[in-house]
Design an enzyme around this catalytic site. Structure first.
Site, short mmCIF file in Angstrom:
data_model
loop_
_atom_site.label_atom_id
_atom_site.label_comp_id
_atom_site.label_asym_id
_atom_site.label_seq_id
_atom_site.Cartn_x
_atom_site.Cartn_y
_atom_site.Cartn_z
CE LYS A 38 -2.65 1.71 3.57
NZ LYS A 38 -2.74 3.17 3.56
CG ASP A 65 -5.11 4.40 0.92
OD1 ASP A 65 -6.22 4.77 0.50
OD2 ASP A 65 -4.84 4.30 2.13
CE LYS A 67 -7.98 6.95 3.10
NZ LYS A 67 -6.56 6.55 3.11
CG ASP A 70 -11.13 17.37 -7.99
OD1 ASP A 70 -11.99 18.16 -8.44
OD2 ASP A 70 -9.97 17.72 -7.74
CB THR A 125 -11.63 5.03 11.39
OG1 THR A 125 -10.35 5.04 10.80
CG2 THR A 125 -12.46 3.93 10.79
NE ARG A 224 1.56 2.13 12.92
CZ ARG A 224 0.70 2.94 13.55
NH1 ARG A 224 1.15 3.86 14.37
NH2 ARG A 224 -0.59 2.80 13.33
#
Ligand code: C5P
Length: 245
Positions: A38, A65, A67, A70, A125, A224
């Site tokens: 990603k 990624d 997002k 527009d 989130t 991580r």
């Protein structure tokens, strides 16, 4: 790709905290495993399309990624560029609405061989109900719970032309009640995953890889716990096993 319980759940590794050159070097240690990488805003701003092209050139599978949000034409053209870079999937905000998502689906229709998965993001989130109510009140005059907005966007997403969504593990139950796992099912990508006993970092509500798979995830995102592990391969091997590989 088909996604049923018999199909392995994809493992996506978030390359968040690397410099581009570091990322390229680091992933070579994991070259034997079936992983998707990603590339988010941070890494993309540092490495740009060149990094994505280099990853693809090295036969790595890429989840872009960024997002997108527009006007429909702009997002459709950006989606075409993502497809031309041979990324396997990319994200857009479902709150861009039907016209935006449809424009993307249409734009990709004439390059079927390159067509990446179009994944919709619902409500970030980082919003809690109070913060989300500020937005919805400003937009509509009414306070709406984040979960209600998530459910509404998920409901529309397939008919607008998205192939899948990014959702929290807690939302999988609701998603799978509406759109069960199946050959043509909604592809559900779930971040916030931690191996049993791992550090939670800044994630609050997490699931293990096995729990997410059982709850109907098509893919999980882990950053991580893998990128900062002293032995990343060991974490990957264990996760892949739990994901049915
Ligand atoms: O390091 P960690 O496993 O927490 O990384 C998770 C990745 O998934 C990060 O790239 C993060 O931005 C992303 N993400 C998330 N929660 C969401 C959506 C995306 O953690 N709701």
């Amino acid at each position: 790709m088909n996604h049923t319980r018999s199909v392995p759940t994809d493992l996506i590794v978030a390359l968040d905290q690397f410099r581009p050159e570091q990322a390229l070097e680091w992933i070579e240690g994991l070259r034997d495993y079936p992983l998707i990488y990603k590339v988010g805003f941070e890494l993309f701003m540092a490495g740009g399309p060149e990094l994505v092209r280099e990853l693809v050139h090295r036969k790595k599978r890429v989840f872009l990624d960024l997002k997108f949000y527009d006007i429909p034409t702009t997002v459709a053209k950006a989606a075409r560029q993502a497809a031309m870079m041979h990324v396997e999937m990319f994200t857009l905000h479902l709150s861009g609405g039907r016209a935006m998502v449809k424009a993307v689906a249409q734009e990709l229709q004439d390059i079927p061989a390159l067509r990446p998965k179009v994944l919709g993001v619902t409500v970030l989130t980082s919003f809690d109900d109070v913060r989300w109510a500020e937005v919805t009140r400003a937009l509509t005059g009414h306070a709406v719970d984040a979960s209600q907005s998530v459910e509404g966007l998920i409901e529309h997403s397939p008919s607008w032309g998205a192939d899948g969504i990014v959702c929290s593990a807690m939302e999988l139950k609701m998603l799978r009640a509406k759109y069960p796992l199946g050959p043509e099912g909604v592809y559900a990508v779930v971040p916030g995953i931690r191996p049993e006993g791992a550090d939670l970092d800044d994630q609050a509500r997490v699931m293990t890889p096995a729990q997410a798979r059982n709850a109907g995830a098509s893919a999980i995102v882990m950053g991580r716990p893998i990128t900062q592990a002293s032995n990343p391969s060991a974490v990957v091997v264990r996760a892949l096993k739990d994901l049915g590989h």
